[in-house]
Design a protein around this motif. Structure first.
Motif, PDB file in Angstrom:
ATOM      1  N   LYS A  33     -29.070  88.852  19.301  1.00  0.00           N
ATOM      2  CA  LYS A  33     -28.390  90.037  18.772  1.00  0.00           C
ATOM      3  C   LYS A  33     -26.870  89.831  18.734  1.00  0.00           C
ATOM      4  CE  LYS A  33     -31.830  93.368  20.495  1.00  0.00           C
ATOM      5  NZ  LYS A  33     -32.074  94.494  21.440  1.00  0.00           N
ATOM      6  N   TYR A  34     -26.397  88.868  19.552  1.00  0.00           N
ATOM      7  CA  TYR A  34     -24.959  88.660  19.690  1.00  0.00           C
ATOM      8  C   TYR A  34     -24.524  87.233  19.365  1.00  0.00           C
ATOM      9  CZ  TYR A  34     -25.889  92.814  22.508  1.00  0.00           C
ATOM     10  OH  TYR A  34     -26.329  94.042  22.940  1.00  0.00           O
ATOM     11  N   PHE A  35     -25.445  86.271  19.585  1.00  0.00           N
ATOM     12  CA  PHE A  35     -25.097  84.863  19.408  1.00  0.00           C
ATOM     13  C   PHE A  35     -26.062  84.178  18.436  1.00  0.00           C
ATOM     14  CE2 PHE A  35     -24.486  85.984  24.000  1.00  0.00           C
ATOM     15  CZ  PHE A  35     -23.109  86.143  23.959  1.00  0.00           C
ATOM     16  N   LYS A  36     -25.721  82.955  18.095  1.00  0.00           N
ATOM     17  CA  LYS A  36     -26.631  82.124  17.299  1.00  0.00           C
ATOM     18  C   LYS A  36     -27.574  81.409  18.267  1.00  0.00           C
ATOM     19  CE  LYS A  36     -26.476  78.910  13.382  1.00  0.00           C
ATOM     20  NZ  LYS A  36     -27.061  79.905  12.468  1.00  0.00           N
ATOM     21  N   VAL A  37     -28.875  81.537  18.020  1.00  0.00           N
ATOM     22  CA  VAL A  37     -29.878  81.062  18.986  1.00  0.00           C
ATOM     23  C   VAL A  37     -30.916  80.169  18.310  1.00  0.00           C
ATOM     24  CG1 VAL A  37     -31.716  81.786  20.578  1.00  0.00           C
ATOM     25  CG2 VAL A  37     -29.590  83.103  20.448  1.00  0.00           C
ATOM     26  N   ILE A  38     -31.347  79.153  19.050  1.00  0.00           N
ATOM     27  CA  ILE A  38     -32.491  78.335  18.663  1.00  0.00           C
ATOM     28  C   ILE A  38     -33.613  78.620  19.658  1.00  0.00           C
ATOM     29  CG2 ILE A  38     -33.435  75.984  18.519  1.00  0.00           C
ATOM     30  CD1 ILE A  38     -30.641  75.078  17.652  1.00  0.00           C
ATOM     31  N   GLY A  39     -34.765  79.065  19.165  1.00  0.00           N
ATOM     32  CA  GLY A  39     -35.924  79.301  20.009  1.00  0.00           C
ATOM     33  C   GLY A  39     -36.911  78.163  19.838  1.00  0.00           C
ATOM     34  N   PHE A  40     -37.132  77.407  20.909  1.00  0.00           N
ATOM     35  CA  PHE A  40     -37.994  76.216  20.830  1.00  0.00           C
ATOM     36  C   PHE A  40     -39.262  76.395  21.654  1.00  0.00           C
ATOM     37  CE2 PHE A  40     -39.290  72.199  22.903  1.00  0.00           C
ATOM     38  CZ  PHE A  40     -39.740  71.510  21.776  1.00  0.00           C
ATOM     39  N   ASP A  41     -40.389  76.033  21.048  1.00  0.00           N
ATOM     40  CA  ASP A  41     -41.666  76.043  21.757  1.00  0.00           C
ATOM     41  C   ASP A  41     -42.517  74.904  21.207  1.00  0.00           C
ATOM     42  OD1 ASP A  41     -43.298  78.459  23.479  1.00  0.00           O
ATOM     43  OD2 ASP A  41     -44.537  76.920  22.511  1.00  0.00           O
ATOM     44  N   ILE A  42     -43.266  74.240  22.078  1.00  0.00           N
ATOM     45  CA  ILE A  42     -44.079  73.096  21.626  1.00  0.00           C
ATOM     46  C   ILE A  42     -45.319  73.537  20.868  1.00  0.00           C
ATOM     47  CG2 ILE A  42     -43.273  71.565  23.467  1.00  0.00           C
ATOM     48  CD1 ILE A  42     -45.912  72.128  24.936  1.00  0.00           C
TER      49      ILE A  42
END
Length: 431
Positions: A33-42
């Motif tokens: 909501k505030y930052f640039k994010v990478i969501g990683f899951d295998i």
């Protein structure tokens, strides 16, 4: 404000979250909501669902994804774009009740392959004291070729997610943070402090933060085990445990813990992490182990009481039908991890009882895959005993007449959670 935190605010640098389950996904979305994010899951299948705004764990609504600057990926290479890495993978136990660190160590290897000088790594998974520095950081150092505390900073901030709780959500629960040094602690505090409304507690060390997390659930486990042991004693005496607790609770310093099935991914698992570390140190943790033994015994105890109830009615257990209502580990969630209702069902089946299981929140495929148990959509026929195993709202709303329609004779109710009024039933039992 640190330069690193400023770069996150300006979206010049990226935060990554590894492990997008009950812990990681809400955290990743809140940061996004505030930052640039990478969501990683295998798990690429889960990632594809999240790309469509679907929470595979069924905890979050689709609108939780709205307005979030997040990229979901199953490609470990994408982690190289991030500078602040959070690891929130599950930490469970194996069949011998020994901590299973494989997901945590695997996640560490993934992050290590992406690690750069100046990066931060923060662990959220529940572990025993010392695990972050003794088990995880060496992996980061070995694979990346960097030195922890010099080339990269690290910390530990234990998750406090409560599945199914719509009031005590991520941002409304005070967060413990820790870092490998003062500088790390301040930056980690800045990052988490930007989303946690309830405030932060800065632990004096990573080990203190790890220990604080693991004893939270160990304490609850032991307290519930006392109530369960009392319930066994009072049942033998013909005394209603809930009535005893209500009476004792009139004293200001009595804590009204309730007996019950202790499952899930926290209370019934975390004590084994602390016991594992204690045994490595040559300590035999008798109180913690005793609490676990009592709580693990409860499914067997309830199953025996059900068999006794059938025999008292002159019914052959091998020809009896029992309806178990609810099999998730707690009310109003779909999570079946380490559900002790599963143990109860298997105990009943060992007595050759015909058991039907229903649950409006459970996933039939997950239950069949994980436990080999069939979840039926609706009750079939009439039952000798009804077991109210989980306090789903749907069951709380049911009337005595609703239960009578499911019963062969007079209703025989086993109310594990003590949800119903005993006076409404001729045959009623609760812990």
């Amino acid at each position: 404000m640190s330069k690193l935190f400023d770069s996150f605010i300006n979206k010049e640098k990226i935060i990554s979250v590894t492990g997008l389950g009950y812990v990681g996904l809400p955290l990743a979305l809140e940061f996004a909501k505030y930052f640039k994010v990478i969501g990683f899951d295998i798990n690429s299948a889960r990632v594809e669902l999240m790309k469509k705004g679907i929470d595979p764990s069924k905890e979050l609504d689709s609108n939780a994804f709205d307005g979030c600057d997040i990229t979901f990926t199953a490609d470990v290479e994408d982690l190289k774009k991030a500078h602040f890495h959070i690891v929130g993978v599950p930490t469970d136990i194996d069949e011998n009740k020994v901590p299973n660190l494989n997901p945590l160590l695997g996640a560490s290897r993934s992050v290590a392959s992406a690690l750069k000088k100046g990066d931060y790594v923060v662990y959220e998974s529940t572990v025993y004291p010392g695990c972050t520095e003794e088990d995880c950081i060496p992996i980061l150092e070995s694979i990346s070729g960097l030195e922890g505390g010099v080339d990269f900073k690290f910390g530990y901030s234990p998750e406090r997610i409560v599945p199914g709780d719509k009031v005590k959500t991520l941002t409304n629960i005070l967060k413990i943070v820790s870092g490998n040094d003062d500088e790390a602690l301040e930056v980690i505090s800045e990052v988490y402090g930007s989303i946690i409304k309830a405030g932060l507690h800065k632990a004096e060390s990573i080990k203190v933060a790890e220990a604080a997390k693991v004893i939270e659930n160990t304490q609850r486990d032991i307290n519930i085990s006392l109530m369960n042991e009392l319930a066994i004693i009072f049942d033998k005496m013909g005394i209603d445990t809930k009535a005893v607790i209500e009476a004792a609770g009139t004293k200001w310093n009595f804590h009204k813990y309730q007996p019950g099935l202790v499952g899930g991914h926290c209370i019934s698992v975390d004590p084994f992490y602390l016991m594992h570390k204690a045994k490595q140190l040559g300590i035999d943790p008798q109180v913690i182990a005793a609490g676990r033994r009592v709580n693990d015994f409860i499914p067997s105890f309830i199953a025996k009481r059900i068999v006794q109830a059938l025999i008292e009615q002159d019914k052959n257990p091998g020809k009896a039908k029992v309806l178990v209502m609810g099999i998730t580990f707690k009310e109003d969630v779909s999570d079946i991890r380490n559900s002790k209702v599963v143990d109860l069902v298997k105990e009943l089946m060992d007595y050759s009882i015909h058991v039907h299981v229903i649950d409006p929140h459970g996933c039939p495929n997950e239950l069949a895959h994980e436990y080999g148990i069939t979840l039926i959509e609706e009750p079939v026929g009439l039952y000798d005993i009804i077991v109210l195993a989980v306090g789903h709202n749907e069951y709380i709303q049911m009337t005595t007449e609703d239960f009578q329609k499911l019963s062969k004779d007079e209703i025989y109710m086993f109310d594990i959670k003590g949800m119903k009024n005993p006076k409404e039933f001729k045959n009623y039992w609760r812990l």
